[in-house]
Design an enzyme around this catalytic site. Structure first.
Site, mmCIF file in Angstrom:
data_model
loop_
_atom_site.group_PDB
_atom_site.id
_atom_site.type_symbol
_atom_site.label_atom_id
_atom_site.label_comp_id
_atom_site.label_asym_id
_atom_site.label_seq_id
_atom_site.Cartn_x
_atom_site.Cartn_y
_atom_site.Cartn_z
ATOM 1 N N LEU A 1 0.823 -1.217 0.000
ATOM 2 C CA LEU A 1 0.000 0.000 0.000
ATOM 3 C C LEU A 1 0.858 1.270 0.000
ATOM 4 O O LEU A 1 0.399 2.319 0.455
ATOM 5 C CB LEU A 1 -0.996 0.003 1.178
ATOM 6 C CG LEU A 1 -1.972 -1.190 1.236
ATOM 7 C CD1 LEU A 1 -2.906 -1.057 2.447
ATOM 8 C CD2 LEU A 1 -2.803 -1.302 -0.040
ATOM 9 N N GLY B 1 -0.545 2.178 -3.554
ATOM 10 C CA GLY B 1 -1.876 1.620 -3.830
ATOM 11 C C GLY B 1 -2.853 1.897 -2.697
ATOM 12 O O GLY B 1 -2.470 2.429 -1.651
ATOM 13 N N ASP C 1 5.474 -5.896 2.055
ATOM 14 C CA ASP C 1 6.486 -5.603 1.043
ATOM 15 C C ASP C 1 6.914 -6.924 0.389
ATOM 16 O O ASP C 1 7.212 -7.894 1.103
ATOM 17 C CB ASP C 1 7.667 -4.943 1.779
ATOM 18 C CG ASP C 1 8.806 -4.551 0.856
ATOM 19 O OD1 ASP C 1 8.789 -4.929 -0.327
ATOM 20 O OD2 ASP C 1 9.727 -3.878 1.353
ATOM 21 N N ARG D 1 8.268 0.928 -7.715
ATOM 22 C CA ARG D 1 8.279 2.389 -7.681
ATOM 23 C C ARG D 1 8.302 2.796 -9.143
ATOM 24 O O ARG D 1 9.124 2.277 -9.894
ATOM 25 C CB ARG D 1 9.556 2.885 -6.994
ATOM 26 C CG ARG D 1 9.843 2.259 -5.634
ATOM 27 C CD ARG D 1 8.859 2.703 -4.617
ATOM 28 N NE ARG D 1 8.846 4.145 -4.480
ATOM 29 C CZ ARG D 1 9.358 4.822 -3.455
ATOM 30 N NH1 ARG D 1 9.936 4.170 -2.479
ATOM 31 N NH2 ARG D 1 9.297 6.138 -3.413
ATOM 32 N N SER D 2 7.434 3.729 -9.572
ATOM 33 C CA SER D 2 7.339 3.939 -11.017
ATOM 34 C C SER D 2 7.179 5.396 -11.449
ATOM 35 O O SER D 2 6.559 5.653 -12.472
ATOM 36 C CB SER D 2 6.195 3.094 -11.580
ATOM 37 O OG SER D 2 4.967 3.503 -11.045
ATOM 38 N N THR E 1 8.645 -1.519 -19.143
ATOM 39 C CA THR E 1 8.187 -0.175 -19.523
ATOM 40 C C THR E 1 8.884 0.365 -20.762
ATOM 41 O O THR E 1 10.036 -0.018 -21.051
ATOM 42 C CB THR E 1 8.444 0.814 -18.361
ATOM 43 O OG1 THR E 1 8.273 2.150 -18.824
ATOM 44 C CG2 THR E 1 9.849 0.700 -17.814
ATOM 45 N N TYR F 1 14.329 5.112 -13.173
ATOM 46 C CA TYR F 1 13.200 4.178 -13.241
ATOM 47 C C TYR F 1 13.386 3.200 -14.408
ATOM 48 O O TYR F 1 13.322 1.973 -14.235
ATOM 49 C CB TYR F 1 11.902 4.982 -13.385
ATOM 50 C CG TYR F 1 10.720 4.180 -13.844
ATOM 51 C CD1 TYR F 1 10.207 3.147 -13.057
ATOM 52 C CD2 TYR F 1 10.115 4.445 -15.072
ATOM 53 C CE1 TYR F 1 9.120 2.404 -13.488
ATOM 54 C CE2 TYR F 1 9.023 3.709 -15.496
ATOM 55 C CZ TYR F 1 8.525 2.689 -14.709
ATOM 56 O OH TYR F 1 7.454 1.954 -15.142
ATOM 57 N N ARG G 1 3.294 10.981 -26.405
ATOM 58 C CA ARG G 1 3.245 9.668 -25.760
ATOM 59 C C ARG G 1 2.196 8.803 -26.441
ATOM 60 O O ARG G 1 1.270 9.309 -27.089
ATOM 61 C CB ARG G 1 2.867 9.795 -24.272
ATOM 62 C CG ARG G 1 3.895 10.498 -23.399
ATOM 63 C CD ARG G 1 5.133 9.621 -23.186
ATOM 64 N NE ARG G 1 6.116 10.257 -22.324
ATOM 65 C CZ ARG G 1 7.053 11.113 -22.731
ATOM 66 N NH1 ARG G 1 7.125 11.454 -24.000
ATOM 67 N NH2 ARG G 1 7.918 11.626 -21.883
ATOM 68 N N ASP H 1 12.337 13.121 -18.730
ATOM 69 C CA ASP H 1 11.319 12.895 -19.768
ATOM 70 C C ASP H 1 11.949 12.807 -21.159
ATOM 71 O O ASP H 1 12.652 13.735 -21.562
ATOM 72 C CB ASP H 1 10.319 14.069 -19.800
ATOM 73 C CG ASP H 1 9.109 13.854 -18.918
ATOM 74 O OD1 ASP H 1 8.882 12.710 -18.484
ATOM 75 O OD2 ASP H 1 8.382 14.833 -18.675
#
Ligand SMILES: NC(=O)c1ccc[n+]([C@@H]2O[C@H](COP(=O)([O-])OP(=O)(O)OC[C@H]3O[C@@H](n4cnc5c(N)ncnc54)[C@H](O)[C@@H]3O)[C@@H](O)[C@H]2O)c1
Ligand SMILES: O=c1ccn([C@@H]2O[C@H](COP(=O)(O)OP(=O)(O)O[C@H]3O[C@H](CO)[C@H](O)[C@H](O)[C@H]3O)[C@@H](O)[C@H]2O)c(=O)[nH]1
Length: 326
Positions: free
Chosen positions: A33, A36, A51, A73-74, A114, A138, A216, A279
């Site tokens: 959590l 989330g 975890d 972690r994103s 990703t 990331y 994107r 980015d």
């Protein structure tokens, strides 16, 4: 199948868990959590709070048929500022999971990779054979995990697919994006339409793109969930597939905001802000390999459909919206 879904209290994991339950699978969710919510856990799933790095040994046993590993972690910007949390939280955690799978003999894995593994592409659409040069921590951590999975598949017979999602958006019925701390473009723009924020900050209008804002590829979360089910069903021992998942079409930040204005009927004020660290200018997927290898047929590829579904979810949240002023 009996499936462990790590990160199933989050956005993508919650939608995928919902779809897996609808298709008759047994779902156990392991989530700490950290990003989330308890209210994102679908009815019918067994929930274990914790975890992955510390709890996996207690949770995973040989009764499971497979693992869908969403927990991570994103956030691109945060990963540049706090790299240690990303190497520890993503790479070390995933290695612990891979070792637990090996020791219990659970050998079917679908991993959330990703588009950020590619970095700034030389050309678009991006295919899986293009260079991987992440521009942020990331993406670097997700690429490292992809490499680890490849070597576990070769050495230990793991059956695995890494799905390299581009920008996931939209909602599936009562499952959607309702994070306590939101940083993603479409939910933030919709929060402006709801009156929970005054404006949307556009991170740079001086990028080398047609209108100066980043481009994107937005993929509908329900199409993404279908690909997970197909990957799980078609994984084969000792093989690690890496597959892009996108709609194949790029939209600029300005275009996204315009579609949100049309769908919501709200003026949605925008303000130009500095570029965000890490980015890339343009990310657009070629998903041909996923279409061929999985038999995947995305059916919600129109950006308006994505935004309409996200808006239906967001505007129905009422008091449950974490963005609502308290
Ligand atoms: N949303 C996107 O556009 C996108 C794009 C590409 C890849 N991804 C990947 O998809 C996955 C899900 O993303 P999301 O957007 O749903 O994020 P999210 O933050 O909504 O969900 C992540 C979930 O994982 C949990 N979690 C994180 N670290 C954990 C840990 N160590 N142990 C247990 N639980 C942990 C969080 O509490 C959260 O519920 C991530 O791996 C992300 O990198 C997302
Ligand atoms: O308030 C905002 C938020 C975002 N953006 C811009 O909107 C675009 C989309 O940004 P998001 O934060 O929604 O998504 P990202 O492209 O940063 O990242 C997402 O997609 C990546 C892959 O493309 C990763 O995998 C990551 O997990 C996932 O969050 C970017 O150009 C960003 O600069 C803004 O202008 N203003």
């Amino acid at each position: 199948m009996k499936l462990l879904v790590t990160g199933g209290a989050g956005y993508v994991g919650g939608v995928c868990a919902t779809v897996l339950l609808e298709r008759g699978h047994e779902v156990v969710i392991l989530d700490d959590l950290s990003t989330g919510n308890r209210d994102g856990i679908p009815e019918g799933a067994t929930f274990i709070e914790g975890d992955v790095a510390t709890k996996i040994g207690d949770v995973l046993d040989s009764t499971f048929d497979g693992v869908l590993h969403f927990a991570a972690r994103s956030l691109v910007g945060e990963s540049v500022e706090k790299p240690g949390e990303y190497w520890q939280g993503n790479v070390v955690t995933s290695l612990t999971l891979l070792d637990a799978m090996r020791s219990t003999g659970v050998d079917n894995l679908v991993f959330s990779s990703t588009a950020a593994t590619y970095g700034e592409p030389e050309q678009v659409p991006i295919t899986e054979d293009m260079p991987t040069r992440p521009t942020n921590t990331y993406g670097a951590t997700k690429l490292a995990i992809d490499h680890a999975i490849t070597s576990y598949a070769k050495a230990h017979g793991l059956a695995a697919t890494s799905l390299r999602y581009f920008n996931v958006a939209g909602a599936y019925g009562s499952a959607g994006e309702n994070r306590v701390v939101e940083t993603h473009l479409i939910p933030l723009v919709l929060q402006v339409a709801l009156g929970h924020r005054e404006d949307i900050k556009v991170f740079g209008d001086d990028w080398p793109t047609p209108d100066g804002t980043c481009v994107r590829d937005y993929i509908h979360v329900a199409d993404l969930a279908d690909a997970h089910v197909l990957a799980l069903e078609t994984n084969s021992a000792g093989v690690h597939r890496i597959l892009n998942l996108g709609s194949g079409e790029g939209f600029s930040v300005r275009e996204v905001i315009d579609v949100c204005r049309e769908v919501t009927g709200h003026p949605i004020p925008d303000v130009i802000a500095p570029r965000r660290a890490g980015d890339p200018a343009v990310l657009v997927a070629s998903s041909s390999k996923a279409i061929d290898e999985l038999g995947w047929s995305p059916s919600r590829t129109d950006l308006r459909t994505v935004v309409e579904d996200a808006w239906a979810f967001t505007s129905n949240l009422g008091d449950r919206a974490h963005s609502a002023p308290r």
